[in-house]
Design an enzyme around this catalytic site. Sequence first.
Site, short mmCIF file in Angstrom:
data_model
loop_
_atom_site.label_atom_id
_atom_site.label_comp_id
_atom_site.label_asym_id
_atom_site.label_seq_id
_atom_site.Cartn_x
_atom_site.Cartn_y
_atom_site.Cartn_z
N THR A 96 36.23 -19.31 33.57
CA THR A 96 36.28 -20.49 34.43
C THR A 96 37.75 -20.75 34.74
O THR A 96 38.53 -21.09 33.85
CB THR A 96 35.67 -21.72 33.74
OG1 THR A 96 34.35 -21.41 33.33
CG2 THR A 96 35.65 -22.91 34.70
N LYS A 171 31.27 -23.51 40.12
CA LYS A 171 31.42 -23.80 38.68
C LYS A 171 32.06 -25.18 38.46
O LYS A 171 31.71 -25.90 37.53
CB LYS A 171 32.24 -22.69 38.02
CG LYS A 171 32.56 -22.89 36.56
CD LYS A 171 31.36 -22.75 35.63
CE LYS A 171 31.77 -23.06 34.19
NZ LYS A 171 30.70 -22.94 33.23
N LYS A 239 40.30 -28.23 30.19
CA LYS A 239 40.88 -27.34 31.22
C LYS A 239 40.06 -27.38 32.51
O LYS A 239 40.58 -27.54 33.60
CB LYS A 239 40.93 -25.92 30.63
CG LYS A 239 41.28 -24.82 31.61
CD LYS A 239 40.26 -23.70 31.79
CE LYS A 239 39.28 -23.31 30.80
NZ LYS A 239 38.18 -22.48 31.24
P1 NAP Z 1 36.98 -17.84 23.55
O1 NAP Z 1 36.04 -17.69 22.41
O2 NAP Z 1 38.31 -18.46 23.30
O3 NAP Z 1 37.17 -16.40 24.22
C1 NAP Z 1 38.21 -16.04 25.05
C2 NAP Z 1 38.71 -14.68 24.59
O4 NAP Z 1 39.67 -14.17 25.51
C3 NAP Z 1 39.39 -14.77 23.22
O5 NAP Z 1 38.85 -13.80 22.35
C4 NAP Z 1 40.85 -14.50 23.56
O6 NAP Z 1 41.57 -13.80 22.59
C5 NAP Z 1 40.73 -13.62 24.79
N1 NAP Z 1 41.96 -13.67 25.57
C6 NAP Z 1 42.63 -14.77 26.00
N2 NAP Z 1 43.73 -14.39 26.68
C7 NAP Z 1 43.74 -13.05 26.66
C8 NAP Z 1 44.63 -12.08 27.18
N3 NAP Z 1 45.74 -12.45 27.85
N4 NAP Z 1 44.35 -10.77 26.97
C9 NAP Z 1 43.25 -10.42 26.29
N5 NAP Z 1 42.37 -11.28 25.76
C10 NAP Z 1 42.62 -12.59 25.95
O7 NAP Z 1 36.29 -18.69 24.70
P2 NAP Z 1 34.80 -18.59 25.32
O8 NAP Z 1 34.01 -19.73 24.82
O9 NAP Z 1 34.28 -17.21 25.17
O10 NAP Z 1 35.13 -18.91 26.85
C11 NAP Z 1 35.75 -17.97 27.70
C12 NAP Z 1 35.82 -18.54 29.11
O11 NAP Z 1 34.50 -18.80 29.59
C13 NAP Z 1 36.59 -19.85 29.22
O12 NAP Z 1 37.27 -19.91 30.45
C14 NAP Z 1 35.48 -20.90 29.18
O13 NAP Z 1 35.86 -22.09 29.83
C15 NAP Z 1 34.36 -20.17 29.90
N6 NAP Z 1 32.99 -20.56 29.56
C16 NAP Z 1 32.62 -20.80 28.26
C17 NAP Z 1 31.32 -21.18 27.97
C18 NAP Z 1 30.85 -21.46 26.57
O14 NAP Z 1 29.79 -22.10 26.42
N7 NAP Z 1 31.55 -21.03 25.53
C19 NAP Z 1 30.38 -21.28 29.00
C20 NAP Z 1 30.76 -21.00 30.30
C21 NAP Z 1 32.08 -20.64 30.57
P3 NAP Z 1 42.12 -14.48 21.23
O15 NAP Z 1 41.07 -14.14 20.26
O16 NAP Z 1 43.43 -13.83 20.97
O17 NAP Z 1 42.24 -15.96 21.50
#
Ligand code: NAP
Length: 294
Positions: A96, A171, A239
Site C-alpha cells: 500500500t 486502496k 501510513k
Molecule cells: P510486514 O510484516 O512489515 O512486511 C513487510 C516486509 O517487507 C518485511 O519483512 C520487511 O523486511 C520487508 N521490507 C521492507 N523494506 C524492504 C526493502 N527495502 N527490501 C526488502 N524487504 C523489505 O508488513 P505486512 O503486514 O506484510 O504489510 C506489507 C504491506 O502490505 C504494507 O504496505 C501494508 O500496509 C500492506 N497491507 C497489509 C495488510 C495486513 O493485513 N497485514 C493488508 C493489506 C495491505 P524486515 O523484516 O527487514 O522489516
Amino acid sequence: MKKIGFIGTGIMGRSMVRNLMKAGYQVAVYNRTKSKADELVAEGAVWCDSPAECAKGRDVVITIVGYPKDVEQVYFGEDGVIKRADPGTCLIDMTTTSPKLAREIYEKGKEKGLKVLDAPVTGGDSGAKAGTLTILAGGDKETFDFCLPVFEAMGKSIYYEGPAGNGQHTKMCNQIAIAGALSGACEALAYAKAVGLDPALMLESISTGAAGSAQMTNVASRILKDDYQPGFFMKHFIKDMKLAEEESESAGARLPMLECVLKMYEQLEAQGKGDLGTQALICYYDNAGENCGE
Ligand code: NAP
C-alpha cells in the site's frame, strides 16, 4: 511456467509466496531481514541476496514491502528492480503506497521496456493465508490480463481499476472505509463496557445486522481475546491514512472522519503502540491507558 521474483516476505508476503508455490510457480525471494524468508526457503523458494538477483531472469516480479520509502529503495536503487529486471518483465507492486509513486514506477519502468502494475490488496493476514485476497490493480489492461493467473493464485476478487495509480487510489478508498468501520466497532465496545453489557454477546448480536463488517468480525473481535498482535500493523494503517490525507488535499476531497481517526491512532503511536495491531484502537477508549494492549 512463469518464474516469479518476490520481494518482502513479511506478514502478507510470506503467505502469498506459499500460495504461489502451491499453484506451481517457481518463486525466488528476497527480504531485508533474511531470517523472515527461512521457512519459505525450507519449503522450496529460492533465496536471493539482493533485489537485483530477485528481479533478473523472472517473468514477473512482485513486491509487498512496508512504506513508500521501502518501495523507492527496492525499485529505484542502484541494485533495484527497474535497473536490473530484463526488458518485458512484469513488475507488480502490491505494497500500500502512494498513487503518485505508483505512476512514477509505471513511467520509469516503461522507459526501460518493463510492464508495471500497482496492485495493493485487502483481506488482511487471514485473506493472504487463505488465498482469498481482494486485489485492486492499476496499469495497462493487457499487462493485467497477462498477470491474472498470478493474481488468481493469491486472491479471489480481482479488479482492474484503470490506469497506473488507480489500484492505489482504490486502496485509499478502502482504508478510508476501514477507519470508519473499525472506529465504529471499537466505540460500540467502549459503550457496551460503560453500560454493563456483555461485550462478546453485544458484538455477536450486532455483527449479523446492518452494522456488521469484516472489521467487526475479523479485527475488533480480537479485542475480546486480549489479542493485540498485528494482523495489520497500527503503524502501517497510520501510513495509509496519511497517504489518503495527502492525496485528498491535492484532489480537493474532504476526509473529516479519517482525520479524526488518524489523530486517535497518532496519540497511541506516541505511547509506543505502533507495532500493535489496528484493533489496539480500543486503547484510545480504555482507562487502562499506557498499559493497554501490553
Ligand atoms: P510486514 O510484516 O512489515 O512486511 C513487510 C516486509 O517487507 C518485511 O519483512 C520487511 O523486511 C520487508 N521490507 C521492507 N523494506 C524492504 C526493502 N527495502 N527490501 C526488502 N524487504 C523489505 O508488513 P505486512 O503486514 O506484510 O504489510 C506489507 C504491506 O502490505 C504494507 O504496505 C501494508 O500496509 C500492506 N497491507 C497489509 C495488510 C495486513 O493485513 N497485514 C493488508 C493489506 C495491505 P524486515 O523484516 O527487514 O522489516
